[in-house]
Write an enzyme that holds these catalytic residues in place. Sequence first.
Site, mmCIF file in Angstrom:
data_model
loop_
_atom_site.group_PDB
_atom_site.id
_atom_site.type_symbol
_atom_site.label_atom_id
_atom_site.label_comp_id
_atom_site.label_asym_id
_atom_site.label_seq_id
_atom_site.Cartn_x
_atom_site.Cartn_y
_atom_site.Cartn_z
ATOM 1 C CB SER A 245 -25.706 -57.396 91.929
ATOM 2 O OG SER A 245 -25.783 -56.158 92.611
ATOM 3 C CE LYS A 246 -32.469 -60.165 91.261
ATOM 4 N NZ LYS A 246 -31.421 -61.135 91.639
ATOM 5 N NE ARG A 247 -25.279 -53.899 95.492
ATOM 6 C CZ ARG A 247 -24.295 -53.137 95.078
ATOM 7 N NH1 ARG A 247 -24.411 -51.841 95.087
ATOM 8 N NH2 ARG A 247 -23.172 -53.687 94.661
#
Length: 469
Positions: A245-247
């Site tokens: 994910s974006k993390r």
Amino acid sequence: MNIKALNMTTVTTRFAPSPTGYLHIGGARTALFNWLFARKNSGTFILRVEDTDEERSTQEMTQAIIDAMDWLGLDYDQGPFFQSQRKDLYLSYIDKLIQTGNAYYCSCTPDEVEAMREAARQKGLKPKYDGKCRELGKVPGPDTVIRLKAPLNGQTAFHDQVKGPISFDNQELDDFVLQRKDGTPTYNLAVVVDDIEMGVTHILRGDDHINNTPKQILLYRALKTVPPLFGHVPMILGPDKKKLSKRHGALSVMAYKKMGFLPEAMVNYLVRLGWSFKDEEIFSRDELINKFSLENLGSSASVFDTNKLTWLNSHYIKEADIARLSGILTEHLEDELIPDDPGYLEKIIPLLQPRAGTMHEMAEMAAFFLIEDERLVYDEKAVDKFLSPEARTHLSEIASRLEHIDSFDQKSLEQEFGEYIREKEIKFKVIAQPLRVAITGRTASPGLFETMEVLGKNRVLCRLKQVNG
RNA sequence: GUCCCCAUCGUCUAGUGGCCCAGGACGCUGGCCUCUCACGCCGGUAACGGGGGUUCAAAUCCCCCUGGGGACGCCA
């Protein structure tokens, strides 16, 4: 009538992204698998944009996804189709389901439904709609939705093309919504209608869709059609083993382009995440099309590893056509470093090909070739360490010698330096690093002779002189 | 919580009952090459989660446990 028409439907796959974000790594791999499977089987590959969520879908994202696919070389035979333009079609199918008694109107409010879910959770059951309006014979109204009348018991099973048999108790499923209160169709309905209408034969998607599959199969049944074959490929995880994910930083495909990865490296890396062919690691596009098959897809999740991507990238950089690399390199160079003569870059690139992991790195390594002599930055520690008084003496003597040689190619330089060290009775090592620091400003660079040849006599002399003040 | 999926070196993976005291690749690492850094070449490190079965034989088949992931929307 030919045999093909008689007993073989052509393989048809699709990639169906939702334009609510960029094309990310996982989506790209899904697209790649679908594309490969279609190409392998001389089938059809469709691009379908699932933009039924009018709130979150944007034109820009659609374009960004198309651009990314284009960059990866994933061409489609049909589309892009837009679900937002096919609403009437979906509604006609929903109507059919109402007519046949497979769907019904429901006037429960979202709050009421949430309460039902909460109640189920309390009882340790799976949260779901309890079917309150199922037999109430509700009629259409401003706040009604349409739900599927799903079977209350039995099982829904399918043979997954990558995971094998999978089955669900129908009691786990509920009467999910087909049409929202605002009259728009929901995802599961639209997908099924489109896959029927477009003749999709194989659906390859992330295994986060496994739970949708029984719902969709129920729809195929209610619609009296036979479902396509499903294959669920495992997720790509971040280094922490959580769904990417974006993390996890860069995950948009185009972000990797910006970082200086080549599309063929990206494709090769992505395909090996979850797919393998014996012990082979490097695959050309044609080999991939030839060798791809569903049987060799793995069934467990994999972790994205930038190290290996970089290794593949450096491999493809070594193999790539210089003129092409020149164009890409330019995109990574600061404006003031871009030479007027593009031919100059093509002389630099061969020296950097075995050294660069990404094109961005190559741009950094190319800087000393491109910057004006006076603006060359010298690594201070290197200057202190290698430009000793003794070394400086050598350098000025070398400068005056080089002044007199006619050709400045590798061979002549090698010869000239050979004579120099013979006369001085020193090893080349003695002058190599001082020379390198003087010419490039740093302690690491391509070979000195090739570097000097590319730089040219004037600039080499200029740099030799400027370090001696 | 419920359901579904998954489980071989740190990572990507080969392995479809004997050829496996487990092979390749990335990474890491020792060496060679060498004007530096790379490239290249040679070598090393490191894994079948645990427990029960089935079988003459199990990394491979079955069950349980554990662990991980995913899904539970009038998002897709």
